[in-house]
Design a protein around this motif. Sequence first.
Motif, PDB file in Angstrom:
ATOM      1  N   UNK A 113       2.453 -19.578  43.900  1.00 16.05           N
ATOM      2  CA  UNK A 113       3.559 -19.957  44.762  1.00 16.05           C
ATOM      3  C   UNK A 113       3.129 -20.857  45.941  1.00 16.05           C
ATOM      4  N   UNK A 114       3.798 -22.054  45.890  1.00 16.16           N
ATOM      5  CA  UNK A 114       3.324 -23.188  46.714  1.00 16.16           C
ATOM      6  C   UNK A 114       3.912 -22.992  48.274  1.00 16.16           C
ATOM      7  N   UNK A 115       4.657 -21.788  48.705  1.00 15.42           N
ATOM      8  CA  UNK A 115       4.687 -21.381  49.862  1.00 15.42           C
ATOM      9  C   UNK A 115       3.693 -20.733  50.635  1.00 15.42           C
TER      10      UNK A 115
ATOM     11  N   UNK B 181      10.197 -10.281  53.241  1.00 14.18           N
ATOM     12  CA  UNK B 181       9.067  -9.267  53.338  1.00 14.18           C
ATOM     13  C   UNK B 181       8.108  -9.668  54.233  1.00 14.18           C
ATOM     14  N   UNK B 182       7.731 -11.008  53.964  1.00 14.70           N
ATOM     15  CA  UNK B 182       6.760 -11.730  54.734  1.00 14.70           C
ATOM     16  C   UNK B 182       7.139 -11.740  56.353  1.00 14.70           C
ATOM     17  N   UNK B 183       8.120 -11.905  56.375  1.00 12.34           N
ATOM     18  CA  UNK B 183       8.612 -12.087  58.048  1.00 12.34           C
ATOM     19  C   UNK B 183       8.645 -10.526  58.606  1.00 12.34           C
ATOM     20  N   UNK B 184       9.045  -9.632  57.796  1.00  9.24           N
ATOM     21  CA  UNK B 184       9.030  -8.605  58.276  1.00  9.24           C
ATOM     22  C   UNK B 184       7.476  -7.871  58.489  1.00  9.24           C
ATOM     23  N   UNK B 185       6.551  -8.459  57.855  1.00  5.05           N
ATOM     24  CA  UNK B 185       5.287  -8.056  58.026  1.00  5.05           C
ATOM     25  C   UNK B 185       4.890  -8.813  59.457  1.00  5.05           C
ATOM     26  N   UNK B 186       5.130  -9.913  59.601  1.00  8.45           N
ATOM     27  CA  UNK B 186       4.912 -10.648  60.710  1.00  8.45           C
ATOM     28  C   UNK B 186       5.499 -10.089  62.097  1.00  8.45           C
TER      29      UNK B 186
ATOM     30  N   UNK C 190      -1.581 -10.926  58.970  1.00  4.41           N
ATOM     31  CA  UNK C 190      -1.188 -12.338  58.858  1.00  4.41           C
ATOM     32  C   UNK C 190      -0.445 -12.408  57.583  1.00  4.41           C
ATOM     33  N   UNK C 191       0.721 -12.738  57.324  1.00  2.00           N
ATOM     34  CA  UNK C 191       1.255 -12.909  56.077  1.00  2.00           C
ATOM     35  C   UNK C 191       0.708 -14.075  55.229  1.00  2.00           C
ATOM     36  N   UNK C 192       0.742 -14.207  54.013  1.00  2.00           N
ATOM     37  CA  UNK C 192       0.313 -15.124  53.109  1.00  2.00           C
ATOM     38  C   UNK C 192       1.137 -16.218  52.935  1.00  2.00           C
ATOM     39  N   UNK C 193       2.446 -16.199  53.287  1.00  2.00           N
ATOM     40  CA  UNK C 193       3.295 -17.077  53.425  1.00  2.00           C
ATOM     41  C   UNK C 193       3.292 -18.207  54.553  1.00  2.00           C
ATOM     42  N   UNK C 194       2.878 -19.185  54.421  1.00  2.00           N
ATOM     43  CA  UNK C 194       2.601 -20.176  55.565  1.00  2.00           C
ATOM     44  C   UNK C 194       3.902 -19.907  56.887  1.00  2.00           C
ATOM     45  N   UNK C 195       5.008 -20.238  56.266  1.00  6.71           N
ATOM     46  CA  UNK C 195       6.168 -20.435  57.428  1.00  6.71           C
ATOM     47  C   UNK C 195       6.205 -18.877  58.112  1.00  6.71           C
TER      48      UNK C 195
ATOM     49  N   UNK D 134       3.588 -16.793  58.500  1.00  2.00           N
ATOM     50  CA  UNK D 134       2.368 -16.520  59.406  1.00  2.00           C
ATOM     51  C   UNK D 134       2.664 -17.384  60.761  1.00  2.00           C
ATOM     52  N   UNK D 135       2.932 -18.491  60.458  1.00  2.00           N
ATOM     53  CA  UNK D 135       3.038 -19.444  61.939  1.00  2.00           C
ATOM     54  C   UNK D 135       4.479 -19.239  62.639  1.00  2.00           C
ATOM     55  N   UNK D 136       5.134 -18.322  62.257  1.00  2.00           N
ATOM     56  CA  UNK D 136       6.226 -18.018  63.175  1.00  2.00           C
ATOM     57  C   UNK D 136       5.950 -17.276  64.409  1.00  2.00           C
ATOM     58  N   UNK D 137       6.756 -17.275  65.335  1.00  2.00           N
ATOM     59  CA  UNK D 137       6.760 -16.521  66.530  1.00  2.00           C
ATOM     60  C   UNK D 137       7.250 -15.260  66.213  1.00  2.00           C
ATOM     61  N   UNK D 138       6.503 -14.099  66.589  1.00  2.00           N
ATOM     62  CA  UNK D 138       6.709 -12.772  66.530  1.00  2.00           C
ATOM     63  C   UNK D 138       7.923 -12.285  67.443  1.00  2.00           C
ATOM     64  N   UNK D 139       8.743 -11.848  66.971  1.00  2.00           N
ATOM     65  CA  UNK D 139       9.865 -10.968  67.723  1.00  2.00           C
ATOM     66  C   UNK D 139       9.508 -10.166  68.850  1.00  2.00           C
ATOM     67  N   UNK D 140       8.534  -9.261  68.548  1.00  2.00           N
ATOM     68  CA  UNK D 140       8.219  -8.179  69.371  1.00  2.00           C
ATOM     69  C   UNK D 140       6.616  -8.455  69.677  1.00  2.00           C
ATOM     70  N   UNK D 141       6.481  -8.695  71.100  1.00  2.00           N
ATOM     71  CA  UNK D 141       4.847  -9.420  71.352  1.00  2.00           C
ATOM     72  C   UNK D 141       4.403  -8.124  71.972  1.00  2.00           C
TER      73      UNK D 141
END
Length: 465
Positions: free
Chosen positions: A168-170, A377-382, A388-393, A395-402
């Motif tokens: 998976x290239x993502x 699912x990866x954004x849910x984890x984040x 840290x999610x394995x999907x780059x996008x 992992x590098x996103x800002x978390x909604x709940x700080x």
Amino acid sequence: MEKPSRTTFRVRLETMVHQLREDILSGTLAPGSYLPSEDVLGEQFQLSKKSVRKGLEELVNEGLIVKKPKIGNMVLKPGEGSGRTSIRFCYYPEVDQEIDMAALLDMFERKHPHIQVKRMTMHTDHYADQAIEFMEEQMLDVVLLNFYDFKHFLETSRLQMLTEQPIDEAIYPFLNRAFTIEGRSYVKPFSFSPVILCYNRRHFQEAGLAEPDSSWTWSDFYRAAEVLAKNGEENKRLGFFFYPYSNNRWPLWLLQHDFQLQRNEAGQFNFRSEPFTNSIHTLKELFTNEYTASSLVFENSQDPERLFSEERTSMIVTTYFRLNQLKQASFEYDISPVPYVETPKTLLLNVGIGISNQSAHKEAAKLLVDFLTSKEAQMFMRNQTLSIPSVKEAAQSERQNKQGEPKRYQMFREIMPSYRYYSDMNMKRSQLTAMVHHLKLYWAGLETASNAIASIEQALDQEFA
């Protein structure tokens, strides 16, 4: 005669359920046939009728049998009982807290109502061996594997038990490479973490110390630990604490001292190198230093985060996975790279998802793997955890709940060049395990360094001749 304990009854019950489940899944008990009567099962496994019924209820819930009033318990074709395809997914117990796996699986079942995920957890000890056994018995469809356990499949020539999966290239390329052998990918990366240093910001501020950063060597660390420790009768505190015996911790010092496993001209293992002796000596200093000396008292790998959350220690070596235990901390904490010897290096922990080649439901299993590594699912984890999610996008996103997130959370991106695996030292998983007992004796002061090294060499020469 002594009455059997509750533990004995539980073991007998588990044995009965396991044996019946295995016979059904293997076809020994064919669909349409009937199980032995409750009386016969009770006599065979030395269980009361009530206990037998409790065990049979588990098989009913799994869709493996159906109760026929006044007739008996009829065997069903797996998945037939519920009208849904059932797949069995095995993962580490701590994953529910570190990644909120239960919530992710609920999401998957809502998206795919025709698939039911049977959730299995196994203790970390001998996890890979148990997973292999379940696969061989066709009792497992999907399995979560860390890099350490994946290597066990490789080193025991069991890779063929895992279904090849497309890359998976993502996902971060370095994560894909870890589970790819000779161009074939066997496990899809799910989450990862470097080993990091975590510290109490308030303690550093009160002590007038600058906070740790990427320039810290172990000399800087020791000076800070001395200042941070408190030895008063009413308020004792360690400057630093870590659980020493985990294979996800102590090899860090071997890596940082540039150790490479070597054999001499006769083919025997040689551990008498300066990098190895310096590594184990540095670790012993950690165990005997008065500012970190309680390390040998605790035996639970959860202790560092617990002591840290109680403010009984100012610094710990931990991972992003374990930061999830600190989300409710009443004080402000942050993270930094682990101190280094000469070149910054840290252990990388990598967790992925494999599909059993013996699975009868590979399509359903693939749907689960694809969902768990999807952007959703990866954004849910984040957003819901600190892993840290394995999907780059994602992992590098800002978390909604700080809440509970350290300010330097995105530090993992800065230190990627320092990531290493224990295999980078030319070592096998089984070799690390074989060394630990002898190192414990040295660290506890029960053995000299030279004798411990000789014992390690002898043990490895005998086991890996």
